[in-house]
Write a protein that holds these residues in place. Structure first.
Motif, PDB file in Angstrom:
ATOM      1  N   GLY A 184      -0.890  -7.687  -2.198  1.00 61.50           N
ATOM      2  CA  GLY A 184      -0.877  -6.252  -2.447  1.00 61.50           C
ATOM      3  C   GLY A 184      -1.611  -5.519  -1.342  1.00 61.50           C
ATOM      4  N   LEU A 185      -2.707  -6.137  -0.901  1.00 61.93           N
ATOM      5  CA  LEU A 185      -3.517  -5.560   0.173  1.00 61.93           C
ATOM      6  C   LEU A 185      -2.684  -5.404   1.436  1.00 61.93           C
ATOM      7  CD1 LEU A 185      -6.659  -5.129   0.986  1.00 61.93           C
ATOM      8  CD2 LEU A 185      -6.342  -7.310   2.116  1.00 61.93           C
ATOM      9  N   PHE A 186      -1.966  -6.470   1.766  1.00 59.96           N
ATOM     10  CA  PHE A 186      -1.168  -6.459   2.989  1.00 59.96           C
ATOM     11  C   PHE A 186      -0.121  -5.349   2.938  1.00 59.96           C
ATOM     12  CE2 PHE A 186       2.335  -7.997   5.682  1.00 59.96           C
ATOM     13  CZ  PHE A 186       1.648  -8.152   6.870  1.00 59.96           C
ATOM     14  N   LEU A 191      -0.157  -2.565   5.963  1.00 54.54           N
ATOM     15  CA  LEU A 191       1.109  -2.136   6.558  1.00 54.54           C
ATOM     16  C   LEU A 191       1.197  -0.640   6.839  1.00 54.54           C
ATOM     17  CD1 LEU A 191       4.180  -4.169   5.281  1.00 54.54           C
ATOM     18  CD2 LEU A 191       3.098  -4.113   7.528  1.00 54.54           C
ATOM     19  N   PRO A 192       0.852   0.209   5.850  1.00 51.41           N
ATOM     20  CA  PRO A 192       0.959   1.646   6.148  1.00 51.41           C
ATOM     21  C   PRO A 192       0.117   2.066   7.350  1.00 51.41           C
ATOM     22  CG  PRO A 192       0.644   1.307   3.806  1.00 51.41           C
ATOM     23  CD  PRO A 192       0.467  -0.023   4.452  1.00 51.41           C
ATOM     24  N   VAL A 193      -1.053   1.464   7.499  1.00 45.15           N
ATOM     25  CA  VAL A 193      -1.930   1.865   8.604  1.00 45.15           C
ATOM     26  C   VAL A 193      -1.357   1.432   9.959  1.00 45.15           C
ATOM     27  CG1 VAL A 193      -4.245   1.683   9.583  1.00 45.15           C
ATOM     28  CG2 VAL A 193      -3.948   1.810   7.116  1.00 45.15           C
ATOM     29  N   VAL A 194      -0.793   0.222  10.004  1.00 48.13           N
ATOM     30  CA  VAL A 194      -0.300  -0.261  11.297  1.00 48.13           C
ATOM     31  C   VAL A 194       1.183   0.066  11.526  1.00 48.13           C
ATOM     32  CG1 VAL A 194      -1.971  -2.120  11.590  1.00 48.13           C
ATOM     33  CG2 VAL A 194       0.163  -2.545  10.380  1.00 48.13           C
ATOM     34  N   MET A 195       1.737   0.901  10.660  1.00 49.61           N
ATOM     35  CA  MET A 195       3.163   1.244  10.794  1.00 49.61           C
ATOM     36  C   MET A 195       3.539   1.718  12.200  1.00 49.61           C
ATOM     37  SD  MET A 195       5.231   0.355   8.733  1.00 49.61           S
ATOM     38  CE  MET A 195       6.980   0.295   8.902  1.00 49.61           C
TER      39      MET A 195
END
Lengths: 277, 293
Positions: A184-186, A191-195
């Motif tokens: 869930g963390l990933f 993911l949203p941050v490194v999009m």
């Protein structure tokens, strides 16, 4: 305007002038191809060459679009580059996160990965071709997709690793304390941050797959031919049809040129992230 | 943390597996095949173990040696020019100029273009008798026979390098621009305060500061330039004669026009060995240079 200011403006103008000369150098061949593609055959063959056609004709494009291989190649290019990019990014992102966060594989693994980038494609093409020939995989989508994923995997892992590295661990720890699972963390935090990073990596991967020629020309046949291969057949077969050559070249480059202009920012961040650091 | 080190290996496994399957195993296969005779077009002859015969043939093969030398010429010529042009562009774009963002985007277009199309474009642009450069040179009163550009051996190599510079200088530009922007402004302010001229600031401050970056960009570019294939194959396909036939093109031709797979593998193996020596040599020098600083 005082003389100091004038001098500064003159200097700026001088530097801009040099850039303008470079601009002409970079645009000249592209403009020549574009003009050739709308000339009549007589004008394509004129000596001395003429720059501008008297009346633009689009016959070359019509010939290209009516070529039965054109639609096939365009769809193949989109399909192969798209699927290969998707596979590379998904597998690469998980690997990159694991390498960056858990130091999986220690210091060895990332360096070994980087080494695979140095392998010249010509060296591996003979065994890949022979193997594919033996097991009847030539001219299939799977073959090219897997090959492209492998060719770009190391670069994409390195790229994504540097994007994951910018993510503060505290952020993940806070989410874990709040009862978030690893998976869930990933998906919800990381993911949203490194999009933007993923977008940059995806873009680069897609363009590299789209542009690839050596593997495409050896491993594909009439069913899985990609756009660069189609363009190259116009060069060798009917070397004299310069209009068709130009039209095909422009059409196959157009998607890449548009992507470059629209997503310039992502491209720059992707290209500089991966290798400078 | 729930996941144990052993389990974490599963995360990297797919990526590593695909690389091993498509890149590492074929390298070993090429190494193995280089000891065999394997003419694909004559299935009746089959595959034989012939020991070191391929390598003996290779050492006597002047075409191979020449192609290797041409790869060196091309790589050195192209990378050196790209470093200079790219750095000049980056310096110009870092300074105060008009239309900065426009130039930046426009310069990126060649780099992203399909290499095959770059070959097509330059081929059309330089075709003897049909090149638009002829009238331009005439107008400027430059006495140069433009038809030489693809027909004279020396000039053909120049043309291939020119096309590569056209495509890849922007890459150097982007990398160097990112590096130049990383230099804090107060470095320059201090230099200005000391009354250093622009020229002097460049040679004594900027250049040493970006030198490591220059080196690593040059290594990156060289690695790509050595394996250049598409551009040469389309632009000159090695010609005129074998004037621009680099080792990548030669290797390809042995495999896919002569279908001599054993010998092609021997050429590949030799290329790998030469490359490994050069790369490790370069890395060694890089790391030593890093320690000195």
């Amino acid at each position: 305007m005082n003389s100091r200011k004038l001098k500064i403006h003159l200097f700026t103008g001088f530097k801009t002038g040099i850039l303008l000369l470079f601009f002409i150098f970079f645009m000249l061949p592209i403009v020549w191809v574009a003009l050739t593609s709308i000339k009549r055959p007589v004008e394509q063959m004129a000596i001395p060459p003429i720059w501008f056609p008297e009346q633009p004709v689009f016959d070359s494009y019509l010939t290209l679009f009516q070529n039965p291989d054109f639609a096939t190649s365009l769809v193949n290019s989109l399909l192969i580059s798209g699927v290969a990019t998707l596979i590379t990014i998904v597998i690469g992102a998980i690997a990159a996160y694991s390498i960056e966060r858990f130091r999986t594989g220690g210091r060895m693994l990332p360096n070994l990965l980087l080494m695979t980038r140095m392998i010249p494609p010509v060296v591996v093409i003979v065994p890949i071709f022979l193997l594919a020939y033996r097991v009847n995989l030539l001219d299939t989508y799977v073959l090219l997709i897997i090959t492209y994923s492998a060719l770009n995997m190391a670069l994409i892992i390195w790229l994504l690793r540097s994007f994951f590295a910018q993510l503060p661990v505290e952020m993940e720890e806070a989410a874990m304390i709040d009862g978030c699972s690893r998976i869930g963390l990933f998906f919800r935090i990381v993911l949203p941050v490194v999009m933007p990073g993923i977008a940059a990596a995806g873009l680069i991967c897609f363009i590299f797959c789209w542009n690839e020629f050596l593997f495409a020309v050896t491993l594909t046949g009439s069913h899985t031919k990609t756009m660069p291969v189609l363009t190259s057949t116009f060069v060798s077969e009917r070397g004299l049809d310069r209009g068709l050559m130009s039209a095909s070249g422009l059409v196959s480059s157009l998607p890449v040129i548009v992507l470059t202009i629209v997503f310039q920012r992502y491209l720059v961040s992707g290209l500089t992230q991966g290798s400078v650091k | 943390m729930p996941s144990q080190p052993r389990e974490r290996l599963w995360f990297v496994l797919p990526g590593v597996l695909i690389i091993v399957l498509v890149l590492l195993i074929p390298i070993l296969a090429a190494l193995g095949l280089s000891f065999f005779s394997y003419p694909l077009q004559r299935p009746d002859l089959g595959i034989h173990f012939i020991g070191l015969d391929n390598f003996k043939r290779l050492l006597a093969d002047t075409t191979f040696m020449n192609s290797l030398w041409r790869s060196v010429q091309f790589t050195v010529g192209a990378v050196a020019s790209e470093m200079i042009v790219g750095t000049i562009l980056a310096l110009l774009l870092k300074s105060h100029v008009w239309g900065k963002s426009f130039f930046k985007v426009a310069f990126m277009v060649p780099m992203m273009m399909v290499p095959v199309v770059v070959g097509v474009a330059w081929r059309l642009f330089l075709l003897p008798d049909f090149t638009p450069l002829g009238p331009i040179f005439q107008f400027l009163h430059i006495p140069f026979d433009t038809s030489k550009l693809l027909t004279d051996p020396g000039w053909a190599m120049f043309s291939v390098i020119l096309a590569d510079v056209w495509q890849w200088s922007p890459f150097v530009m982007i990398m160097m621009l990112a590096n130049l922007q990383g230099i804090p402004d107060d470095v320059y302010e201090a230099a200005q305060m000391d009354g250093a001229s622009r020229w002097k600031t460049f040679w004594t401050m900027t250049l040493p500061l970006v030198a490591p970056a220059l080196l690593s960009v040059a290594v990156l570019r060289a690695m790509d330039a050595v394996r250049t294939f598409d551009l040469v194959y389309i632009l000159t396909s090695g010609g005129p004669g074998t004037a621009t036939e680099m080792v990548s093109v030669y290797n390809y031709k042995i495999a896919f026009s002569r279908y001599d797979m054993g010998y092609a593998s021997a050429v590949s193996t030799a290329v790998m060995i030469v490359l490994a020596v050069v790369i490790f040599g370069a890395l060694y020098m890089l790391s030593r240079g890093g320690k000195k600083r």
